[in-house]
Design an enzyme around this catalytic site. Sequence first.
Site, PDB file in Angstrom:
ATOM      1  N   GLU A   1       6.522 -11.727  -7.676  1.00 34.74           N
ATOM      2  CA  GLU A   1       5.606 -12.550  -8.459  1.00 34.74           C
ATOM      3  C   GLU A   1       6.017 -12.875  -9.903  1.00 34.74           C
ATOM      4  O   GLU A   1       5.317 -12.500 -10.856  1.00 34.74           O
ATOM      5  CB  GLU A   1       4.212 -11.896  -8.467  1.00 34.74           C
ATOM      6  CG  GLU A   1       3.584 -11.833  -7.094  1.00 34.74           C
ATOM      7  CD  GLU A   1       2.117 -11.398  -7.091  1.00 34.74           C
ATOM      8  OE1 GLU A   1       1.592 -11.028  -8.164  1.00 34.74           O
ATOM      9  OE2 GLU A   1       1.495 -11.442  -6.022  1.00 34.74           O
TER      10      GLU A   1
ATOM     11  N   GLU B   1       2.059 -11.432   0.848  1.00 37.96           N
ATOM     12  CA  GLU B   1       0.805 -10.769   0.475  1.00 37.96           C
ATOM     13  C   GLU B   1      -0.356 -11.669   0.829  1.00 37.96           C
ATOM     14  O   GLU B   1      -0.395 -12.833   0.435  1.00 37.96           O
ATOM     15  CB  GLU B   1       0.721 -10.481  -1.038  1.00 37.96           C
ATOM     16  CG  GLU B   1       1.665  -9.416  -1.537  1.00 37.96           C
ATOM     17  CD  GLU B   1       1.477  -9.099  -3.025  1.00 37.96           C
ATOM     18  OE1 GLU B   1       0.425  -9.436  -3.599  1.00 37.96           O
ATOM     19  OE2 GLU B   1       2.417  -8.524  -3.606  1.00 37.96           O
TER      20      GLU B   1
HETATM   21  C1  LIG Z   1      -4.344  -8.671  -5.311  1.00 35.47           C
HETATM   22  C2  LIG Z   1      -3.541  -7.489  -5.658  1.00 35.47           C
HETATM   23  O1  LIG Z   1      -3.876  -6.380  -5.315  1.00 35.47           O
HETATM   24  N1  LIG Z   1      -2.464  -7.745  -6.337  1.00 35.47           N
HETATM   25  C3  LIG Z   1      -1.677  -6.685  -6.854  1.00 35.47           C
HETATM   26  C4  LIG Z   1      -0.251  -6.874  -6.511  1.00 35.47           C
HETATM   27  O2  LIG Z   1       0.479  -5.799  -6.986  1.00 35.47           O
HETATM   28  C5  LIG Z   1       0.354  -5.528  -8.366  1.00 35.47           C
HETATM   29  C6  LIG Z   1       1.102  -4.276  -8.669  1.00 35.47           C
HETATM   30  O3  LIG Z   1       0.792  -3.242  -7.798  1.00 35.47           O
HETATM   31  C7  LIG Z   1      -1.061  -5.403  -8.811  1.00 35.47           C
HETATM   32  O4  LIG Z   1      -1.117  -5.319 -10.225  1.00 35.47           O
HETATM   33  C8  LIG Z   1      -1.829  -6.591  -8.336  1.00 35.47           C
HETATM   34  O5  LIG Z   1      -3.182  -6.441  -8.679  1.00 35.47           O
END
Ligand SMILES: CC(=O)N[C@H]1CO[C@H](CO)[C@@H](O)[C@@H]1O
Length: 391
Positions: A216, A325
């Site tokens: 991301e 995801e």
């Molecule tokens: C939606 C969600 O849970 N996103 C997570 C993806 O991973 C990062 C790091 O673990 C989180 O900060 C996000 O909230």
Amino acid sequence: MKLLSFASLTVSVALSTSVFAQSPVWGQCGGIGWTGPTTCAAGSGCVVSNPYFSQCLPGSTSSTSSGGAAPTSGAGTCSGTRTKFKYFGVNQSGAEFGNNVIPGTLGKDYTWPDPNSISFFIQQGFNFFRLPFLLERLCPPATGITGAFNAQYLGNLTATVNEITNQGGYVAIEPHNFLIYNGATLTNPSDFQTFWKNLATQFKSNSHVIFDLMNEPYQPTAQVVFQMMQAGVNGVRSSGATGQLILVEGTSYTGAWTWTSSGNAAAFAALKDPNNNVAVEMHQYLDSDGSGTSATCVSNTIGAQRLADATAWLKSTGLKGFLGEMGAGSNTACIQAVFGALCSMQQAGGVWIGMSWWAAGPWWADYFQSIEPPNGAAIASILPQALKPFL
Ligand SMILES: CC(=O)N[C@H]1CO[C@H](CO)[C@@H](O)[C@@H]1O
Ligand SMILES: *[C@@H]1O[C@H](CO)[C@@H](O)[C@H](O)[C@H]1NC(C)=O
């Protein structure tokens, strides 16, 4: 169908899948949310109009499902021709926890996945795990991302990888760093290429390891992120790891719904892998701002809607997609929305090769998207009603 309770749901599913039920000519025989008959009266066949509606048309032969019987659950029925996912599973979160403590202490600030959780999903029929790790723990800031790896963290990463692949699973290792390392944005393609050459060297003899280059990114433009990803692809291949799948992610948190508006669509169309085994990983949540922080979904069709533009882009470029995801609450609208999303992906002619739920992991406690067995929130209904139908 209004879902009243888990018990009434089970009864309705049993009735709706009765082998004797048939839709009349011109009747509905499928679509997101449809729980009625999926076979048609003699002389007609079930034809997909769109993800929400399939109809018994006279003189037609039913479009067959390449993935076996049409997936059906309390969340709906997915009719028509489908292509199953090659990779299907969950994120296994934990080693990236405590990212404000570097290097942090194993068992206190971060942890590794529970082998029992991995076995649970393998036994359920899943074959894919996305394994986040923290770049600063693997590459200590004193020597940077092109320096030597921390032996213990690499040892733990390798042990977890082997735990998965020894059971026949695939594992995508991914720096969960948002393209930020030690407080600074990573923008040097050459260093990133060296990092991935070094890391892929460690795993190049394990054909079930997948390289997910970076979680991301969100700060740099799509074009800058694309250049970093292309360098990462080149780095992996230059290690001699020529057979394994590579996953790249775009800017704007690699969101599927913003794939075009973020500039990712324009930038990533130029992606090249000398070994032609790369897929574009996207993420999609179903709450109002798409962040996955609320258990309330926008609607029961929001999953398919938010993926539609990305699916069209994949078809137009010939690139493959991977939904790395997706997460949502365990309520009727969300369960149907997840079911509809996966249905639309499998109906897209094979452009989506994989999907993984966010997330399993030993430390989620009562997190609304946790799929950690035995009691994670998504185990009771998301797993049987919205994921397993698509195995
Ligand atoms: C939606 C969600 O849970 N996103 C997570 C993806 O991973 C990062 C790091 O673990 C989180 O900060 C996000 O909230
Ligand atoms: C991680 O590494 C430490 C130290 O080598 C070891 O004691 C521990 O068992 C490892 N854990 C895993 C999950 O590999």
